[in-house]
Design a protein around this motif. Structure first.
Motif, mmCIF file in Angstrom:
data_model
loop_
_atom_site.group_PDB
_atom_site.id
_atom_site.type_symbol
_atom_site.label_atom_id
_atom_site.label_comp_id
_atom_site.label_asym_id
_atom_site.label_seq_id
_atom_site.Cartn_x
_atom_site.Cartn_y
_atom_site.Cartn_z
ATOM 1 N N ILE A 72 22.068 -27.638 -25.182
ATOM 2 C CA ILE A 72 22.341 -28.803 -26.027
ATOM 3 C C ILE A 72 23.085 -29.881 -25.241
ATOM 4 N N ALA A 73 23.933 -29.463 -24.315
ATOM 5 C CA ALA A 73 24.773 -30.400 -23.557
ATOM 6 C C ALA A 73 24.090 -30.960 -22.320
ATOM 7 N N SER A 74 22.917 -30.440 -21.991
ATOM 8 C CA SER A 74 22.279 -30.799 -20.718
ATOM 9 C C SER A 74 21.793 -32.249 -20.680
ATOM 10 N N ASN A 75 21.955 -32.881 -19.524
ATOM 11 C CA ASN A 75 21.369 -34.198 -19.280
ATOM 12 C C ASN A 75 20.360 -34.136 -18.133
ATOM 13 N N LYS A 76 19.819 -32.952 -17.884
ATOM 14 C CA LYS A 76 18.845 -32.730 -16.811
ATOM 15 C C LYS A 76 17.497 -32.287 -17.402
ATOM 16 N N GLN A 77 16.480 -32.299 -16.559
ATOM 17 C CA GLN A 77 15.185 -31.768 -16.977
ATOM 18 C C GLN A 77 15.328 -30.275 -17.281
ATOM 19 N N ILE A 78 14.722 -29.840 -18.379
ATOM 20 C CA ILE A 78 14.789 -28.440 -18.788
ATOM 21 C C ILE A 78 13.396 -27.822 -18.730
ATOM 22 N N LEU A 79 13.298 -26.658 -18.087
ATOM 23 C CA LEU A 79 12.054 -25.901 -18.006
ATOM 24 C C LEU A 79 12.205 -24.588 -18.764
ATOM 25 N N PHE A 80 11.254 -24.269 -19.617
ATOM 26 C CA PHE A 80 11.233 -22.989 -20.319
ATOM 27 C C PHE A 80 10.094 -22.139 -19.763
ATOM 28 N N MET A 81 10.397 -20.886 -19.438
ATOM 29 C CA MET A 81 9.392 -19.914 -18.987
ATOM 30 C C MET A 81 9.280 -18.836 -20.062
ATOM 31 N N PRO A 82 8.428 -19.018 -21.074
ATOM 32 C CA PRO A 82 8.394 -18.089 -22.204
ATOM 33 C C PRO A 82 7.819 -16.721 -21.854
ATOM 34 N N ALA A 83 8.337 -15.711 -22.515
ATOM 35 C CA ALA A 83 7.844 -14.329 -22.392
ATOM 36 C C ALA A 83 8.109 -13.617 -23.706
ATOM 37 N N MET A 84 7.043 -13.148 -24.341
ATOM 38 C CA MET A 84 7.194 -12.469 -25.635
ATOM 39 C C MET A 84 5.864 -11.837 -26.029
ATOM 40 N N ASN A 85 5.860 -11.082 -27.101
ATOM 41 C CA ASN A 85 4.644 -10.487 -27.640
ATOM 42 C C ASN A 85 3.659 -11.591 -28.041
ATOM 43 N N VAL A 86 2.372 -11.311 -27.934
ATOM 44 C CA VAL A 86 1.344 -12.304 -28.220
ATOM 45 C C VAL A 86 1.445 -12.849 -29.647
ATOM 46 N N GLU A 87 1.756 -11.985 -30.607
ATOM 47 C CA GLU A 87 1.866 -12.446 -31.987
ATOM 48 C C GLU A 87 3.097 -13.316 -32.195
ATOM 49 N N MET A 88 4.160 -13.007 -31.461
ATOM 50 C CA MET A 88 5.361 -13.843 -31.529
ATOM 51 C C MET A 88 5.062 -15.231 -30.967
ATOM 52 N N TRP A 89 4.324 -15.262 -29.844
ATOM 53 C CA TRP A 89 3.997 -16.560 -29.229
ATOM 54 C C TRP A 89 3.096 -17.383 -30.151
ATOM 55 N N ASN A 90 2.128 -16.721 -30.806
ATOM 56 C CA ASN A 90 1.169 -17.428 -31.649
ATOM 57 C C ASN A 90 1.674 -17.688 -33.060
ATOM 58 N N ASN A 91 2.844 -17.160 -33.386
ATOM 59 C CA ASN A 91 3.402 -17.375 -34.716
ATOM 60 C C ASN A 91 3.573 -18.882 -34.993
ATOM 61 N N LYS A 92 3.182 -19.321 -36.169
ATOM 62 C CA LYS A 92 3.205 -20.751 -36.500
ATOM 63 C C LYS A 92 4.594 -21.360 -36.369
ATOM 64 N N ILE A 93 5.608 -20.580 -36.734
ATOM 65 C CA ILE A 93 6.978 -21.098 -36.641
ATOM 66 C C ILE A 93 7.371 -21.289 -35.179
ATOM 67 N N ASN A 94 7.020 -20.310 -34.344
ATOM 68 C CA ASN A 94 7.315 -20.436 -32.912
ATOM 69 C C ASN A 94 6.559 -21.614 -32.308
ATOM 70 N N LYS A 95 5.288 -21.775 -32.678
ATOM 71 C CA LYS A 95 4.491 -22.884 -32.169
ATOM 72 C C LYS A 95 5.106 -24.238 -32.568
ATOM 73 N N LYS A 96 5.602 -24.297 -33.794
ATOM 74 C CA LYS A 96 6.253 -25.517 -34.273
ATOM 75 C C LYS A 96 7.504 -25.811 -33.444
ATOM 76 N N ASN A 97 8.268 -24.771 -33.137
ATOM 77 C CA ASN A 97 9.475 -24.952 -32.322
ATOM 78 C C ASN A 97 9.128 -25.409 -30.911
ATOM 79 N N VAL A 98 8.078 -24.827 -30.341
ATOM 80 C CA VAL A 98 7.642 -25.209 -28.993
ATOM 81 C C VAL A 98 7.220 -26.676 -28.975
#
Length: 351
Positions: free
Chosen positions: A65-91
């Motif tokens: 939240i405090a960062s003023n730099k470029q942020i990179l996310f490297m996601p790793a999770m179960n396929v259903e978690m990744w495809n979950n509509k709520i997770n997709k909305k957050n992404v």
């Protein structure tokens, strides 16, 4: 949870956890200010959700939240978690805010299933991080000037002439230039925006004030003129409110053409000049004409329509015109427009 001592044996550098901030107040601020890049690896559905919704209840989420730099996310999770509509909305929400996602990849998952959710390979992640670190210094030692927002031309004590510009595109360009190491000066008309960190910020009101501020800060390598400067202003401004029955005619005068006056003067013209244009008809031809008559390196043009009402929006649809080609882009965030433009500026200095 992996023991901190085990991690310490595997890496060079310091390790911090939630307990670290007990004896170091504002550690979440210090860590992000001293970094060049923020990498979340692996990025879980939980951390993605927390950042997307503004939660800051531990050192990791507070630092994000405090960062003023470029942020990179490297996601790793179960396929259903990744495809979950709520997770997709957050992404999607984080991507709109400028966070970049690397992966996930398709393959065998830790849970034993197969699908999209596998952490990207070590070599891929390492190369991407190195590329971003190199990019963060691409315009180091380069001075960049950006103008943004509208100008307000007072008619009397309560009325003025202006336009719909929010300043969002110009502010984002200033931020992206800062993120690639440039020394940035942002000159803006009135907006409701917080200026990006680590830049010189100058606020002005009128076209005359913006013209003066630009000339005072012209010792620069790059100038990006995104401001929607009012073309005209009242010849005479009244200090009192004009009664409506007397408001029959306003005599106007032309404001200085800041872009033209700078670009056509070789003694003060920066090495690389970008102009912006908002058009409703013949937008490409008008942009080409502006490119030549105002001697710019690039023109970024918006075709203003009901489908592309950019004013106040987080999105934009532009074409970028130079002497050799026209690049038309689909609708995207103003953050991505800024990144594309900054890449073109970088490419100019790497020729």
């Amino acid at each position: 949870m992996i023991d901190k001592k085990i991690i310490q044996k595997c890496i060079k550098g310091k390790i911090f956890d939630d307990s670290s901030e007990r004896n170091r107040k504002m550690l979440h601020i210090t860590l992000t200010r001293k970094s060049d890049l923020v990498v979340v690896c692996p990025a879980t559905a939980n951390l993605i959700a927390k950042f997307s919704n503004g939660y800051a209840d531990d050192l990791a989420s507070t630092s994000l939240i405090a960062s003023n730099k470029q942020i990179l996310f490297m996601p790793a999770m179960n396929v259903e978690m990744w495809n979950n509509k709520i997770n997709k909305k957050n992404v999607t929400n984080l991507q709109k805010s400028g966070v970049e996602f690397i992966g996930p990849d398709y393959g065998y998952l830790s849970c034993g299933e197969i699908g999209l959710g596998r952490l990207s390979g070590d070599n891929k992640i390492l190369q991407i991080i190195l590329n971003y670190l190199k990019r963060s210094k691409k315009l180091q030692k380069k001075k960049c000037l950006v103008t943004a927002g509208p100008t307000l031309e007072p008619i009397d004590a309560v009325r003025y002439i202006s336009n719909y510009s929010s300043g969002k595109q110009g502010f984002e360009i200033a931020k992206q230039l800062m993120l690639v190491g440039a020394n940035v000066t942002l000159i803006s008309g009135p907006t409701n925006l917080q200026p990006p960190p680590k830049i010189k910020f100058i606020e002005v009101l009128t076209a005359k004030e913006m013209n003066e501020a630009v000339r005072k800060n012209l010792k620069t390598d790059v100038a990006v003129f995104t401001a929607a400067v009012s073309d005209v202003s009242p010849k005479k401004t009244m200090t009192n409110k004009i009664k409506k029955e007397k408001l029959k005619k306003i005599i106007l005068k032309k404001n200085p053409d800041i872009l033209r006056n700078i670009s056509l003067n070789s003694s003060i013209k920066p090495e690389f000049v970008v102009g912006f244009a908002a058009e409703t008809n013949n937008y490409i031809n008008n942009a080409k004409k502006k490119l030549i008559t105002k001697d710019c390196n690039l023109i970024v043009v918006n075709k203003i329509s009901k489908k592309n009402n950019v004013f106040g929006s987080e999105f934009n649809q532009v074409a970028i015109v130079d002497r050799n080609e026209v690049n038309k882009f689909g609708r995207m965030t103003k953050i991505n427009v800024a990144k594309i433009l900054v890449n073109k500026i970088i490419n100019n200095f790497e020729k």
